[in-house]
Design a protein around this motif. Structure first.
Motif, mmCIF file in Angstrom:
data_model
loop_
_atom_site.group_PDB
_atom_site.id
_atom_site.type_symbol
_atom_site.label_atom_id
_atom_site.label_comp_id
_atom_site.label_asym_id
_atom_site.label_seq_id
_atom_site.Cartn_x
_atom_site.Cartn_y
_atom_site.Cartn_z
ATOM 1 N N LEU A 229 0.835 -1.195 0.000
ATOM 2 C CA LEU A 229 0.000 0.000 0.000
ATOM 3 C C LEU A 229 0.875 1.253 0.000
ATOM 4 O O LEU A 229 1.554 1.555 0.978
ATOM 5 C CB LEU A 229 -0.929 0.000 1.214
ATOM 6 C CG LEU A 229 -2.000 -1.100 1.244
ATOM 7 C CD1 LEU A 229 -2.898 -0.941 2.464
ATOM 8 C CD2 LEU A 229 -2.836 -1.092 -0.024
ATOM 9 N N SER A 233 -2.220 3.265 -4.648
ATOM 10 C CA SER A 233 -2.638 1.861 -4.613
ATOM 11 C C SER A 233 -4.136 1.761 -4.340
ATOM 12 O O SER A 233 -4.718 2.592 -3.642
ATOM 13 C CB SER A 233 -1.889 1.096 -3.526
ATOM 14 O OG SER A 233 -0.503 1.081 -3.762
ATOM 15 N N VAL A 235 -7.166 0.220 -2.349
ATOM 16 C CA VAL A 235 -7.277 -0.248 -0.971
ATOM 17 C C VAL A 235 -8.721 -0.653 -0.721
ATOM 18 O O VAL A 235 -9.649 -0.121 -1.336
ATOM 19 C CB VAL A 235 -6.825 0.852 0.022
ATOM 20 C CG1 VAL A 235 -7.745 2.060 -0.034
ATOM 21 C CG2 VAL A 235 -6.731 0.307 1.441
ATOM 22 N N VAL A 252 -5.369 4.712 -1.843
ATOM 23 C CA VAL A 252 -4.480 5.271 -0.821
ATOM 24 C C VAL A 252 -3.999 6.647 -1.275
ATOM 25 O O VAL A 252 -3.535 6.825 -2.404
ATOM 26 C CB VAL A 252 -3.270 4.348 -0.581
ATOM 27 C CG1 VAL A 252 -2.287 4.998 0.398
ATOM 28 C CG2 VAL A 252 -3.725 2.993 -0.064
ATOM 29 N N ARG A 255 1.033 7.960 2.765
ATOM 30 C CA ARG A 255 1.589 7.008 3.711
ATOM 31 C C ARG A 255 2.771 7.618 4.438
ATOM 32 O O ARG A 255 3.652 8.223 3.820
ATOM 33 C CB ARG A 255 2.013 5.715 3.010
ATOM 34 C CG ARG A 255 2.702 4.720 3.949
ATOM 35 C CD ARG A 255 2.915 3.372 3.314
ATOM 36 N NE ARG A 255 3.662 2.477 4.201
ATOM 37 C CZ ARG A 255 3.896 1.208 3.962
ATOM 38 N NH1 ARG A 255 3.433 0.650 2.848
ATOM 39 N NH2 ARG A 255 4.586 0.464 4.821
ATOM 40 N N GLY A 279 -5.316 -4.666 0.371
ATOM 41 C CA GLY A 279 -5.144 -4.098 -0.952
ATOM 42 C C GLY A 279 -6.296 -4.532 -1.840
ATOM 43 O O GLY A 279 -7.226 -5.225 -1.410
#
Length: 600
Positions: A229, A233, A235, A252, A255, A279
């Motif tokens: 992730l 990405s 999710v 996403v 992060r 994911g």
């Protein structure tokens, strides 16, 4: 080194972080990933966004800033952008790309999160990254302090609805399609194992929350696929897994170490929550004039979502949410079992179990025709040695299973009680279905005498007419207590469970306001059975009540004065005797008559 040079160096060390922060070079967590505030954006600025259009590969698309809507909502700005490139020129905004990060000058400005229905171009609203980072900070602070969610009075969300509300929704249709409001991008709820008729009901119930169910296939081949992730990405928030599956798919945004931000708008805005995070694998993008969407399926669970707030979902990789194991067994034309885990959520658990039960019944029994079903719910909790058990028998002539709501609603009552935090460890629900019309109508009642004395017993005969059968009678002895007031009337009512509970609530409403967890459990477990023939006798007693206080032992002279009092708050003292006679049918009807108590 001269002292003034040393002091200048120290001053530079102190103010350098302030200078860097003002220039938008690093974020609040200090991860080194640059951000750009909405106040620094100007119309015409160009950049790019990241999302997944196929498989797990992160693609980019072009972005042009159109402007910033200041104070779009209270204390919130909204960035307007135009997206292009990849499939967006043909699809417009795609459901499932909520949370896709947008970059200007390689600095993240926020997440694609809002749009318009039926828009011809991919013009979207972007939630500013600074607003989203507030949710991440909240998540980190609560995790460090070990905070538990506050216990607040619970109100049933729209999708925890009774049948009347379902019918209202069904007749109302989709009203959002006729508006041009900037709304959160609709989130696809990828489901498998559900009957199409349940999917229709789910669509109506989830509409208010910007969710819509999308039927997917078998995802077992993805169980061992681990998705890394990172921003862009796909999710998934896992709501149920096993013989039935449900997961909300987004993207996403950001992060920082093990901390994740996604969606850019709420899921159901439940605040502090606890949902598995995985994911997602995107099979394809389906263009549509109303809502284009990603056809996707979740991969292996890698973390948990712990915050569901207005501007973002926040979660943590490497931490795992608790789920509740459920078993639904159906005995009827076919004997089947459904095993699945459901999210431990005070808003969602009951609804998902309800849909799963309706799904199990529809998948194994005929859709139309007479159906009598006996349902038994068992809730295993962390605070009781024995399971909480609720059961009842219901008749359903329609191609739906509205009665299931009444047997699953106690799940929400227990999880949202105001007395004690309760964890449900396991849920089992058994259903026995017969293709019979096991109903009967209460036709009439009669007694062997109308004039009685205190301490007499009268014989009450109740005549019932079962469907397709001859009338049957039940004889029930009704005792007149010795302290019944002479010269009064005794009212005898014969009814089914629904009418009996309504009469009881009107007579003593405080009995139905639980004062403890034990009281709540007792109320749930003592729900009147639909197969009980109920006789209620209202007995006037010697005495009065004054402002709710019972006065049963007054002298005759004072009793006479009080009985004819011209002030409020005085009424005759009355008790009620209740007789229950189990029968083999679900009853309907109501009959009533009076007995006359002779004077001394």
């Amino acid at each position: 080194m001269p002292f003034r040079h040393l002091s200048n160096i120290l001053l530079l060390i102190l103010i350098l972080p302030v200078i860097i922060g003002a220039g938008g070079v690093c974020n609040a967590q200090g991860s080194g990933i640059p951000i750009l505030g909405a106040e620094e954006l100007r119309a015409g600025m160009k950049g790019y966004g990241k999302t997944v259009f196929s498989g797990e590969r992160i693609d980019t698309f072009d972005v042009e800033v159109l402007g910033v809507l200041k104070n779009w909502q209270a204390k919130s700005d909204m960035i307007l952008i135009k997206m292009s490139g990849a499939p967006l020129d043909n699809t417009g905004i795609i459901s499932g790309m909520s949370g896709s990060p947008v970059y200007i000058d390689d600095k993240v400005i926020g997440a694609v999160s809002y749009g318009w229905s039926f828009a011809k171009e991919a013009i979207a609203g972007v939630t500013p990254i600074k607003d989203m980072l507030n949710v991440m900070n909240l998540n980190i602070n609560e995790a460090e302090k070990g905070l538990e969610p506050a216990q607040v009075p619970w109100q049933s969300p729209l999708f925890l609805q009774e049948p009347a509300l379902k019918e209202t929704l069904a007749g109302r249709g989709n009203t959002e399609s006729h508006t041009l409001n900037l709304i959160p991008i609709r989130t696809p709820l990828v489901i498998s194992g559900f009957d199409q008729r349940i999917v229709r009901d789910m669509s109506l119930a989830l509409e208010r929350y910007g969710l819509f169910p999308v039927q997917g296939g078998n995802i077992s081949e993805l169980d061992d696929v681990v998705t890394e992730l990172v921003p862009g990405s796909a999710v998934a928030a896992i709501l149920a897994s096993g013989d039935i599956n449900a997961s909300a798919v987004g993207t996403v945004t950001y992060r920082d170490g093990k901390n994740i931000l996604a969606f850019g708008h709420p899921f159901i805005q439940s605040g502090k929550t606890d949902m598995p995070m995985a994911g997602a694998y995107v099979y394809a993008v389906l263009p549509s004039q109303s809502t284009s969407l990603k056809i996707a399926a979740p991969t292996k669970i890698v973390g948990r979502i712990s915050q569901d707030r207005k501007t973002a979902l926040a979660g943590n990789i490497g931490e795992f949410a608790r789920m509740i194991p459920c078993l639904i067994s159906v005995k009827g034309a076919q004997d089947v079992e459904y095993n699945f885990d459901v999210v431990d959520d005070r808003y969602l658990t009951q609804t998902l179990v309800q849909w799963a039960t309706e799904n199990a019944l529809l998948a194994t029994e005929r859709q139309t025709g007479d159906k009598t079903v006996r349902l038994r719910l068992s809730l295993y909790t962390n605070c009781m040695e024995r399971p909480i058990k609720i059961e009842n028998t219901m008749y359903e002539p329609h191609p739906t299973w509205f009665p299931v709501y009444y047997i699953t609603q106690p799940i929400a009552s227990i999880m949202n009680n105001n007395f004690k935090a309760v964890k449900i460890e396991k849920i089992t629900l058994e259903a026995e279905v017969t293709s019979e019309r096991k109903v009967a109508q209460i036709q009439n009642i009669r007694i062997d005498k109308r004039y009685v004395k205190p301490d007499d017993t009268v014989k009450l005969t109740v005549t019932m007419k079962p469907f397709g059968q001859e009338s049957v009678t039940k004889i029930i002895p009704v005792h007149i207590p010795p302290d019944t007031a002479p010269g009064s009337n005794v009212i005898i009512s014969v009814c089914n469970s629904d009418i009996s509970q309504a009469l009881e609530r009107s007579r003593a409403p405080d009995l139905f306001n639980p004062s403890s967890l034990e009281h709540l459990v007792n109320l749930l477990e003592s729900t009147e059975s639909n197969t009980n023939l109920i006789v209620r006798a209202s007995i006037p007693k010697r005495g009065v009540t004054f402002k709710g206080q019972r006065l049963p032992s007054l002298p005759s002279s004072l009793l006479t004065v009080m009985s004819f009092s011209n002030q409020s708050g005085v009424s005759r003292l009355t008790d009620e005797m209740v007789y229950r006679e189990p029968v083999e049918w679900i009853l309907a009807g109501f009959e009533m008559l009076s007995l006359f108590v002779e004077k001394e």
